[in-house]
Every structure is written in C-alpha cells, then in structure tokens.
Design a protein around this motif. Structure first.
Motif, PDB file in Angstrom:
ATOM      1  N   THR A  19       0.852  -1.182   0.000  1.00 38.21           N
ATOM      2  CA  THR A  19       0.000   0.000   0.000  1.00 38.21           C
ATOM      3  C   THR A  19       0.893   1.239   0.000  1.00 38.21           C
ATOM      4  O   THR A  19       2.084   1.163   0.279  1.00 38.21           O
ATOM      5  CB  THR A  19      -0.925   0.018   1.236  1.00 38.21           C
ATOM      6  N   GLY A  20       0.279   2.355  -0.351  1.00 37.67           N
ATOM      7  CA  GLY A  20       1.027   3.608  -0.370  1.00 37.67           C
ATOM      8  C   GLY A  20       0.828   4.347  -1.680  1.00 37.67           C
ATOM      9  O   GLY A  20       0.058   3.936  -2.536  1.00 37.67           O
ATOM     10  N   THR A  21       1.540   5.441  -1.807  1.00 37.96           N
ATOM     11  CA  THR A  21       1.402   6.303  -2.977  1.00 37.96           C
ATOM     12  C   THR A  21       2.626   6.176  -3.860  1.00 37.96           C
ATOM     13  O   THR A  21       3.760   6.188  -3.385  1.00 37.96           O
ATOM     14  CB  THR A  21       1.228   7.774  -2.533  1.00 37.96           C
TER      15      THR A  21
ATOM     16  N   LEU B 105      -0.742   7.111  -8.118  1.00 43.42           N
ATOM     17  CA  LEU B 105      -1.506   5.928  -7.758  1.00 43.42           C
ATOM     18  C   LEU B 105      -1.451   5.787  -6.248  1.00 43.42           C
ATOM     19  O   LEU B 105      -0.365   5.645  -5.670  1.00 43.42           O
ATOM     20  CB  LEU B 105      -0.912   4.687  -8.430  1.00 43.42           C
ATOM     21  N   ALA B 106      -2.605   5.866  -5.600  1.00 36.47           N
ATOM     22  CA  ALA B 106      -2.715   5.649  -4.154  1.00 36.47           C
ATOM     23  C   ALA B 106      -3.298   4.253  -3.968  1.00 36.47           C
ATOM     24  O   ALA B 106      -4.483   4.033  -4.231  1.00 36.47           O
ATOM     25  CB  ALA B 106      -3.602   6.712  -3.518  1.00 36.47           C
ATOM     26  N   ARG B 107      -2.448   3.319  -3.556  1.00 42.28           N
ATOM     27  CA  ARG B 107      -2.853   1.929  -3.451  1.00 42.28           C
ATOM     28  C   ARG B 107      -3.306   1.621  -2.035  1.00 42.28           C
ATOM     29  O   ARG B 107      -2.568   1.828  -1.078  1.00 42.28           O
ATOM     30  CB  ARG B 107      -1.672   1.028  -3.817  1.00 42.28           C
ATOM     31  N   GLY B 108      -4.548   1.108  -1.941  1.00 44.47           N
ATOM     32  CA  GLY B 108      -5.078   0.666  -0.662  1.00 44.47           C
ATOM     33  C   GLY B 108      -4.816  -0.812  -0.471  1.00 44.47           C
ATOM     34  O   GLY B 108      -4.056  -1.429  -1.216  1.00 44.47           O
ATOM     35  N   ASP B 109      -5.477  -1.400   0.528  1.00 48.06           N
ATOM     36  CA  ASP B 109      -5.316  -2.836   0.798  1.00 48.06           C
ATOM     37  C   ASP B 109      -5.780  -3.697  -0.368  1.00 48.06           C
ATOM     38  O   ASP B 109      -5.323  -4.824  -0.527  1.00 48.06           O
ATOM     39  CB  ASP B 109      -6.079  -3.228   2.060  1.00 48.06           C
ATOM     40  N   GLU B 110      -6.694  -3.176  -1.150  1.00 46.55           N
ATOM     41  CA  GLU B 110      -7.212  -3.884  -2.322  1.00 46.55           C
ATOM     42  C   GLU B 110      -7.490  -2.844  -3.411  1.00 46.55           C
ATOM     43  O   GLU B 110      -7.541  -1.646  -3.128  1.00 46.55           O
ATOM     44  CB  GLU B 110      -8.463  -4.666  -1.968  1.00 46.55           C
ATOM     45  N   PRO B 111      -7.660  -3.284  -4.654  1.00 49.66           N
ATOM     46  CA  PRO B 111      -7.882  -2.324  -5.733  1.00 49.66           C
ATOM     47  C   PRO B 111      -9.056  -1.372  -5.487  1.00 49.66           C
ATOM     48  O   PRO B 111      -8.953  -0.176  -5.775  1.00 49.66           O
ATOM     49  CB  PRO B 111      -8.130  -3.217  -6.951  1.00 49.66           C
TER      50      PRO B 111
ATOM     51  N   ALA C 102      -9.998  -0.013  -2.910  1.00 48.68           N
ATOM     52  CA  ALA C 102      -9.636   1.035  -1.948  1.00 48.68           C
ATOM     53  C   ALA C 102      -8.500   1.912  -2.482  1.00 48.68           C
ATOM     54  O   ALA C 102      -7.818   2.583  -1.726  1.00 48.68           O
ATOM     55  CB  ALA C 102      -9.231   0.398  -0.626  1.00 48.68           C
ATOM     56  N   SER C 103      -8.308   1.889  -3.783  1.00 48.50           N
ATOM     57  CA  SER C 103      -7.206   2.616  -4.416  1.00 48.50           C
ATOM     58  C   SER C 103      -7.746   3.692  -5.345  1.00 48.50           C
ATOM     59  O   SER C 103      -8.928   3.719  -5.663  1.00 48.50           O
ATOM     60  CB  SER C 103      -6.347   1.633  -5.219  1.00 48.50           C
ATOM     61  N   SER C 104      -6.845   4.574  -5.778  1.00 44.50           N
ATOM     62  CA  SER C 104      -7.246   5.616  -6.730  1.00 44.50           C
ATOM     63  C   SER C 104      -6.075   5.958  -7.646  1.00 44.50           C
ATOM     64  O   SER C 104      -4.914   5.728  -7.312  1.00 44.50           O
ATOM     65  CB  SER C 104      -7.719   6.874  -5.993  1.00 44.50           C
ATOM     66  N   LEU C 105      -6.416   6.520  -8.797  1.00 42.28           N
ATOM     67  CA  LEU C 105      -5.429   6.934  -9.775  1.00 42.28           C
ATOM     68  C   LEU C 105      -5.843   8.288 -10.325  1.00 42.28           C
ATOM     69  O   LEU C 105      -6.999   8.487 -10.684  1.00 42.28           O
ATOM     70  CB  LEU C 105      -5.343   5.913 -10.921  1.00 42.28           C
ATOM     71  N   GLU C 106      -4.888   9.210 -10.358  1.00 39.60           N
ATOM     72  CA  GLU C 106      -5.103  10.512 -10.985  1.00 39.60           C
ATOM     73  C   GLU C 106      -3.980  10.750 -11.980  1.00 39.60           C
ATOM     74  O   GLU C 106      -2.809  10.510 -11.682  1.00 39.60           O
ATOM     75  CB  GLU C 106      -5.112  11.627  -9.943  1.00 39.60           C
ATOM     76  N   VAL C 107      -4.363  11.210 -13.181  1.00 40.34           N
ATOM     77  CA  VAL C 107      -3.395  11.437 -14.255  1.00 40.34           C
ATOM     78  C   VAL C 107      -3.623  12.830 -14.830  1.00 40.34           C
ATOM     79  O   VAL C 107      -4.765  13.226 -15.056  1.00 40.34           O
ATOM     80  CB  VAL C 107      -3.554  10.382 -15.374  1.00 40.34           C
ATOM     81  N   THR C 108      -2.526  13.544 -15.071  1.00 41.14           N
ATOM     82  CA  THR C 108      -2.568  14.840 -15.747  1.00 41.14           C
ATOM     83  C   THR C 108      -1.594  14.780 -16.918  1.00 41.14           C
ATOM     84  O   THR C 108      -0.435  14.416 -16.746  1.00 41.14           O
ATOM     85  CB  THR C 108      -2.163  15.982 -14.796  1.00 41.14           C
TER      86      THR C 108
ATOM     87  N   LEU D  67       2.609   0.628 -16.437  1.00 37.35           N
ATOM     88  CA  LEU D  67       2.996   1.188 -15.149  1.00 37.35           C
ATOM     89  C   LEU D  67       3.967   0.257 -14.452  1.00 37.35           C
ATOM     90  O   LEU D  67       3.718  -0.950 -14.360  1.00 37.35           O
ATOM     91  CB  LEU D  67       1.768   1.391 -14.258  1.00 37.35           C
ATOM     92  N   PRO D  68       5.062   0.812 -13.964  1.00 38.24           N
ATOM     93  CA  PRO D  68       5.995  -0.029 -13.203  1.00 38.24           C
ATOM     94  C   PRO D  68       5.395  -0.407 -11.851  1.00 38.24           C
ATOM     95  O   PRO D  68       4.576   0.319 -11.301  1.00 38.24           O
ATOM     96  CB  PRO D  68       7.225   0.866 -13.030  1.00 38.24           C
ATOM     97  N   GLN D  69       5.789  -1.553 -11.346  1.00 37.24           N
ATOM     98  CA  GLN D  69       5.342  -2.001 -10.027  1.00 37.24           C
ATOM     99  C   GLN D  69       6.253  -1.420  -8.971  1.00 37.24           C
ATOM    100  O   GLN D  69       7.473  -1.421  -9.136  1.00 37.24           O
ATOM    101  CB  GLN D  69       5.357  -3.518  -9.972  1.00 37.24           C
ATOM    102  N   ALA D  70       5.672  -0.917  -7.923  1.00 42.34           N
ATOM    103  CA  ALA D  70       6.477  -0.329  -6.831  1.00 42.34           C
ATOM    104  C   ALA D  70       7.289  -1.377  -6.129  1.00 42.34           C
ATOM    105  O   ALA D  70       6.954  -2.511  -6.065  1.00 42.34           O
ATOM    106  CB  ALA D  70       5.558   0.363  -5.821  1.00 42.34           C
TER     107      ALA D  70
END
Length: 179
Positions: A5-7, A45-51, A53-59, A176-179
């Motif tokens: 999890t994390g950003t 990409l703000a990743r929660g415990d599961e998809p 609970a996550s969000s993605l913002e792109v500009t 997208l690369p994996q963290a």
C-alpha cells in the motif's frame, strides 16, 4: 497479487503514455495510422489494501504530443507531415484553451492482475466517463482503453472532403511499473 500500500508517482520519465490512431473513410489507405506519445504527464496511484480502496489521478500536458511511429500511407511520413499532424492535433484538441487532459478514478474493480479502472476524463473542456482495462505484466501493469473524440466535443481530423479521416476512437495505453 499482493502489492504494497502507499502512494506511487510516475510519468514520462518512467514509462510511455501512448495513443494509437487509425484512419477511416474511402481513402483511408492513403493516410498514416499513428502511435503518438506524450512527453510530459504525471500520475499518482494511491494503493489501498485492495484495488477497490485505491485511486489513480493522471494529468497530461497536451502540448507534449509527439509522433512515435506511423504505418500505412502511400508515402513515407516526412518531417513536414509530422509538423502538420502536430499542428492539426493542437487545433483539434484546442490546447490553447484546454492545455491538459485529466483523469480521476471513480471506481476500481477486479484485481491488479485483471481488473478495470473507471473514472472521469476531462478533455477539451468536457468531462466524460472512461474505463481502462488493467492487466498484470512481468514487473508492472498495462492500462489500456478507448476514448471517442466526439465524447469530448472533438471533431476528428478529415481531409479530401471527408474521404480520409481520423477514426473517432483512439486507443490509450500505458505500462505502469510495479512499486
């Protein structure tokens, strides 16, 4: 697939944001199908415990559009053709009035291995919903989906009295690369 999890922030320095276009019309074989790339964009990409609970913002900075590759056409693409395509794209996208594309997630379903990210795309002063498919790849993810230009008030480029025109639908793709 368990992911931390994390950003995570990424952009053009990490991976390519591609747009694939095709030609339509009676004279479609005369035109070039293009792979375009944006050289300036940022995603968070703000990743929660599961998809879910996550969000993605792109500009995306629309003026950073460049031509990566072309296929088809009756003659090879020239530097003048490339410059004209970029001018026509800026005009169609009205980049002076609306210099950015924005995507904000409204829902993520499925898993990181195979799911969907739905959100609002704002382009050309118009907001419309779009869904992108998520597929796990070795070392990251591929997001891909279709946008219709007309959904954003954009009239696809046409020439030769409409016998050669850009297809209304364009395909967007980013790895997208994996963290």
């Amino acid at each position: 697939m368990n992911l931390p999890t994390g950003t995570q922030e990424f952009g053009a320095e990490d991976t390519d944001l591609l747009v694939h276009t095709t030609c339509d019309g009676a004279a479609a074989r005369l035109g070039h199908n293009l792979t375009l790339v944006f050289t300036s964009w940022r995603a968070v990409l703000a990743r929660g415990d599961e998809p879910a609970a996550s969000s993605l913002e792109v500009t995306v900075d629309l003026d950073s559009l460049d031509i990566r590759d072309s296929s088809g056409g009756v003659k090879p693409m020239t530097d003048n053709d490339r410059a004209e395509i970029k001018r026509n794209a800026a005009k169609s996208l009205r980049t002076r009035e609306h210099p950015q594309l924005r995507f904000v997630t409204t829902e993520i379903t499925g898993s990181w291995s195979a799911g969907e990210i739905t959100g609002d795309v704002t382009l050309n002063g118009t907001t419309s919903a779009a869904t992108f498919q998520v597929v796990a790849l070795n070392g990251g993810f591929r997001l891909g989906g279709e946008l219709k230009q007309s959904a954003f008030g954009i009239k696809p480029y046409s020439a030769m009295m409409g016998t050669l025109r850009l297809s209304d639908s364009v395909l967007l793709e980013v790895h997208l690369p994996q963290a």
